[in-house]
Motif scaffolding. Structure first.
Motif, PDB file in Angstrom:
ATOM      1  N   GLY A  35       9.086 -13.096   6.726  1.00 25.55           N
ATOM      2  CA  GLY A  35       7.549 -12.892   7.206  1.00 25.55           C
ATOM      3  C   GLY A  35       7.639 -13.007   8.676  1.00 25.55           C
ATOM      4  N   PRO A  36       6.344 -13.015   9.333  1.00 18.90           N
ATOM      5  CA  PRO A  36       5.062 -13.597   8.491  1.00 18.90           C
ATOM      6  C   PRO A  36       4.605 -12.431   7.813  1.00 18.90           C
ATOM      7  CG  PRO A  36       4.666 -13.601  10.731  1.00 18.90           C
ATOM      8  CD  PRO A  36       6.177 -13.236  10.548  1.00 18.90           C
ATOM      9  N   TYR A  37       4.823 -11.377   7.787  1.00 15.36           N
ATOM     10  CA  TYR A  37       4.121 -10.043   7.516  1.00 15.36           C
ATOM     11  C   TYR A  37       4.876  -9.154   6.968  1.00 15.36           C
ATOM     12  CZ  TYR A  37       1.129  -6.027   7.271  1.00 15.36           C
ATOM     13  OH  TYR A  37       0.684  -4.760   6.871  1.00 15.36           O
ATOM     14  N   GLU A  38       4.629  -8.419   5.852  1.00 12.62           N
ATOM     15  CA  GLU A  38       5.510  -7.242   5.375  1.00 12.62           C
ATOM     16  C   GLU A  38       4.478  -6.571   4.354  1.00 12.62           C
ATOM     17  OE1 GLU A  38       7.347  -4.956   5.859  1.00 12.62           O
ATOM     18  OE2 GLU A  38       9.255  -6.021   5.579  1.00 12.62           O
ATOM     19  N   LYS A  39       4.518  -5.068   4.621  1.00  8.70           N
ATOM     20  CA  LYS A  39       3.895  -3.999   4.092  1.00  8.70           C
ATOM     21  C   LYS A  39       5.043  -3.530   2.951  1.00  8.70           C
ATOM     22  CE  LYS A  39       0.920  -0.026   3.659  1.00  8.70           C
ATOM     23  NZ  LYS A  39       0.561   1.163   4.436  1.00  8.70           N
ATOM     24  N   PHE A  40       4.589  -3.189   1.747  1.00  7.93           N
ATOM     25  CA  PHE A  40       5.387  -2.727   0.707  1.00  7.93           C
ATOM     26  C   PHE A  40       4.810  -1.652   0.060  1.00  7.93           C
ATOM     27  CE2 PHE A  40       6.428  -6.976   0.644  1.00  7.93           C
ATOM     28  CZ  PHE A  40       7.746  -7.183   0.468  1.00  7.93           C
ATOM     29  N   SER A  41       5.376  -0.573  -0.120  1.00 11.91           N
ATOM     30  CA  SER A  41       4.768   0.787  -0.669  1.00 11.91           C
ATOM     31  C   SER A  41       5.331   1.179  -1.856  1.00 11.91           C
ATOM     32  CB  SER A  41       5.078   2.050   0.411  1.00 11.91           C
ATOM     33  OG  SER A  41       4.466   1.747   1.543  1.00 11.91           O
ATOM     34  N   PRO A  42       4.651   1.751  -2.753  1.00 11.51           N
ATOM     35  CA  PRO A  42       5.289   2.224  -4.020  1.00 11.51           C
ATOM     36  C   PRO A  42       5.727   3.756  -3.709  1.00 11.51           C
ATOM     37  CG  PRO A  42       2.757   2.575  -3.857  1.00 11.51           C
ATOM     38  CD  PRO A  42       3.089   1.841  -2.838  1.00 11.51           C
ATOM     39  N   HIS A  43       6.341   4.189  -4.587  1.00 14.31           N
ATOM     40  CA  HIS A  43       7.050   5.893  -4.277  1.00 14.31           C
ATOM     41  C   HIS A  43       6.227   6.668  -4.088  1.00 14.31           C
ATOM     42  CE1 HIS A  43      10.996   3.781  -5.160  1.00 14.31           C
ATOM     43  NE2 HIS A  43      10.387   3.258  -6.117  1.00 14.31           N
ATOM     44  N   ALA A  44       4.797   6.674  -4.681  1.00 19.10           N
ATOM     45  CA  ALA A  44       3.886   7.668  -4.466  1.00 19.10           C
ATOM     46  C   ALA A  44       2.543   7.239  -3.865  1.00 19.10           C
ATOM     47  CB  ALA A  44       3.632   8.357  -5.697  1.00 19.10           C
ATOM     48  N   GLY A  45       1.941   7.787  -3.128  1.00 20.62           N
ATOM     49  CA  GLY A  45       0.738   7.296  -2.442  1.00 20.62           C
ATOM     50  C   GLY A  45       0.801   6.852  -0.963  1.00 20.62           C
ATOM     51  N   SER A  46      -0.177   6.741  -0.360  1.00 18.92           N
ATOM     52  CA  SER A  46      -0.258   5.991   0.973  1.00 18.92           C
ATOM     53  C   SER A  46      -0.559   4.715   1.188  1.00 18.92           C
ATOM     54  CB  SER A  46      -1.033   6.827   1.978  1.00 18.92           C
ATOM     55  OG  SER A  46      -2.288   6.774   1.432  1.00 18.92           O
ATOM     56  N   ALA A  47      -1.455   4.081   0.016  1.00 19.10           N
ATOM     57  CA  ALA A  47      -1.805   2.581   0.294  1.00 19.10           C
ATOM     58  C   ALA A  47      -0.669   1.853  -0.064  1.00 19.10           C
ATOM     59  CB  ALA A  47      -2.889   2.402  -0.875  1.00 19.10           C
ATOM     60  N   GLY A  48      -0.814   0.634   0.298  1.00 22.90           N
ATOM     61  CA  GLY A  48       0.170  -0.307   0.010  1.00 22.90           C
ATOM     62  C   GLY A  48      -0.274  -2.013  -0.454  1.00 22.90           C
ATOM     63  N   ILE A  49       0.952  -2.649  -0.697  1.00 26.27           N
ATOM     64  CA  ILE A  49       0.506  -4.037  -0.643  1.00 26.27           C
ATOM     65  C   ILE A  49       1.344  -4.726   0.393  1.00 26.27           C
ATOM     66  CG2 ILE A  49       0.776  -6.105  -2.373  1.00 26.27           C
ATOM     67  CD1 ILE A  49       1.182  -4.048  -4.530  1.00 26.27           C
ATOM     68  N   ALA A  50       0.474  -5.781   0.992  1.00 23.00           N
ATOM     69  CA  ALA A  50       0.910  -6.474   2.389  1.00 23.00           C
ATOM     70  C   ALA A  50       1.129  -7.917   1.759  1.00 23.00           C
ATOM     71  CB  ALA A  50       0.212  -6.051   3.502  1.00 23.00           C
TER      72      ALA A  50
END
Length: 130
Positions: A35-50
Protein backbone atom coordinates in the motif's frame (compact mmCIF):
# COMPACT_ATOMS: atom_id res chain seq x y z
CA UNK A 1 -18.83 12.09 -15.96
CA UNK A 2 -17.17 8.67 -15.77
CA UNK A 3 -17.00 6.13 -12.97
CA UNK A 4 -13.32 5.33 -12.53
CA UNK A 5 -13.27 3.21 -9.40
CA UNK A 6 -14.91 2.12 -6.21
CA UNK A 7 -12.46 2.60 -3.33
CA UNK A 8 -12.48 0.37 -0.27
CA UNK A 9 -10.87 1.62 2.93
CA UNK A 10 -9.00 -1.24 4.59
CA UNK A 11 -6.88 -1.84 7.66
CA UNK A 12 -5.02 -4.98 6.53
CA UNK A 13 -3.84 -3.70 3.16
CA UNK A 14 -1.56 -6.62 2.26
CA UNK A 15 -4.22 -9.28 2.95
CA UNK A 16 -6.76 -7.37 0.84
CA UNK A 17 -4.22 -6.80 -1.92
CA UNK A 18 -3.54 -10.54 -2.13
CA UNK A 19 -7.27 -11.34 -2.15
CA UNK A 20 -8.11 -9.04 -5.08
CA UNK A 21 -4.93 -9.91 -7.04
CA UNK A 22 -4.22 -13.54 -6.21
CA UNK A 23 -7.66 -14.93 -5.36
CA UNK A 24 -10.04 -12.93 -7.57
CA UNK A 25 -7.43 -12.50 -10.32
CA UNK A 26 -7.81 -8.75 -10.85
CA UNK A 27 -4.85 -6.88 -12.35
CA UNK A 28 -3.03 -4.50 -9.98
CA UNK A 29 -2.03 -1.16 -11.49
CA UNK A 30 1.37 -0.70 -9.82
CA UNK A 31 2.18 -3.72 -7.66
CA UNK A 32 2.12 -1.80 -4.36
CA UNK A 33 1.58 -4.92 -2.22
CA UNK A 34 2.06 -3.02 1.04
CA UNK A 35 0.00 0.00 0.00
CA UNK A 36 -1.09 2.46 0.98
CA UNK A 37 -3.05 2.54 -2.31
CA UNK A 38 -3.63 0.25 -5.28
CA UNK A 39 -6.16 0.09 -8.09
CA UNK A 40 -7.25 -3.25 -9.53
CA UNK A 41 -8.84 -3.70 -12.95
CA UNK A 42 -10.86 -6.53 -14.40
CA UNK A 43 -9.90 -7.88 -17.81
CA UNK A 44 -12.67 -5.82 -19.49
CA UNK A 45 -14.00 -2.32 -18.92
CA UNK A 46 -12.27 0.78 -17.58
CA UNK A 47 -13.60 1.08 -14.01
CA UNK A 48 -11.80 -0.64 -11.19
CA UNK A 49 -11.66 -1.39 -7.50
CA UNK A 50 -9.14 0.49 -5.41
CA UNK A 51 -7.83 -0.25 -1.94
CA UNK A 52 -6.66 2.51 0.34
CA UNK A 53 -5.19 2.13 3.80
CA UNK A 54 -7.82 3.51 6.18
CA UNK A 55 -5.11 5.36 8.17
CA UNK A 56 -4.54 7.68 5.17
CA UNK A 57 -8.09 9.01 5.42
CA UNK A 58 -8.28 9.57 9.18
CA UNK A 59 -8.43 13.36 8.96
CA UNK A 60 -10.58 13.88 5.86
CA UNK A 61 -13.95 13.57 7.46
CA UNK A 62 -13.11 12.06 10.84
CA UNK A 63 -15.47 9.10 10.48
CA UNK A 64 -13.48 7.73 7.52
CA UNK A 65 -10.78 6.71 10.00
CA UNK A 66 -13.23 4.74 12.16
CA UNK A 67 -13.36 0.98 12.03
CA UNK A 68 -16.12 -0.14 9.67
CA UNK A 69 -19.08 -1.96 11.17
CA UNK A 70 -21.73 -3.80 9.21
CA UNK A 71 -21.85 -4.05 5.45
CA UNK A 72 -21.21 -0.65 3.90
CA UNK A 73 -20.53 -1.84 0.39
CA UNK A 74 -21.18 -4.62 -2.09
CA UNK A 75 -18.61 -4.95 -4.85
CA UNK A 76 -20.14 -6.56 -7.94
CA UNK A 77 -18.12 -8.31 -10.64
CA UNK A 78 -19.59 -9.90 -13.77
CA UNK A 79 -18.02 -13.14 -15.00
CA UNK A 80 -18.80 -15.22 -18.08
CA UNK A 81 -18.87 -18.65 -16.40
CA UNK A 82 -19.81 -18.43 -12.72
CA UNK A 83 -19.25 -22.10 -11.92
CA UNK A 84 -15.77 -22.17 -13.46
CA UNK A 85 -14.77 -18.87 -11.82
CA UNK A 86 -16.01 -20.02 -8.40
CA UNK A 87 -14.00 -23.24 -8.79
CA UNK A 88 -10.89 -21.19 -9.63
CA UNK A 89 -11.18 -18.78 -6.71
CA UNK A 90 -12.01 -21.44 -4.13
CA UNK A 91 -8.91 -23.34 -5.29
CA UNK A 92 -6.98 -20.11 -4.58
CA UNK A 93 -8.43 -19.73 -1.07
CA UNK A 94 -11.79 -17.96 -1.36
CA UNK A 95 -14.71 -19.24 0.69
CA UNK A 96 -18.11 -19.08 -0.95
CA UNK A 97 -20.77 -17.67 1.36
CA UNK A 98 -23.60 -18.35 -1.08
CA UNK A 99 -24.06 -19.87 -4.49
CA UNK A 100 -23.59 -20.19 -7.31
CA UNK A 101 -27.38 -19.92 -7.42
CA UNK A 102 -30.11 -18.18 -9.41
CA UNK A 103 -30.94 -14.65 -8.27
CA UNK A 104 -33.48 -13.94 -11.01
CA UNK A 105 -34.39 -15.63 -14.26
CA UNK A 106 -31.65 -13.55 -15.93
CA UNK A 107 -28.83 -13.80 -13.40
CA UNK A 108 -26.90 -16.29 -11.29
CA UNK A 109 -24.78 -15.09 -8.36
CA UNK A 110 -22.28 -16.18 -5.74
CA UNK A 111 -20.92 -14.23 -2.79
CA UNK A 112 -17.52 -14.11 -1.05
CA UNK A 113 -15.95 -11.78 1.51
CA UNK A 114 -12.57 -10.12 1.29
CA UNK A 115 -10.24 -10.17 4.33
CA UNK A 116 -11.85 -6.95 5.66
CA UNK A 117 -15.36 -8.41 5.46
CA UNK A 118 -16.46 -6.50 2.34
CA UNK A 119 -18.99 -8.50 0.36
CA UNK A 120 -18.17 -9.33 -3.25
CA UNK A 121 -20.98 -10.49 -5.51
CA UNK A 122 -20.05 -12.47 -8.60
CA UNK A 123 -22.67 -12.32 -11.34
CA UNK A 124 -23.26 -14.40 -14.45
CA UNK A 125 -25.76 -12.77 -16.79
CA UNK A 126 -28.03 -15.23 -18.57
CA UNK A 127 -29.87 -14.81 -21.85
CA UNK A 128 -33.43 -13.68 -21.42
CA UNK A 129 -35.61 -16.76 -21.26
CA UNK A 130 -39.06 -17.23 -22.72
Amino acid sequence: MELVQVRLLVTDFTACYRFYADVLGLKPQSGAVEGPYEKFSPHAGSAGIALQDRAMTAGLPAELGDTATGHRSLVVLRVDDLDAYCAQITARGATLLHGPAPMTDRMRVAHVKDPEGNLVELQEWLLLRG
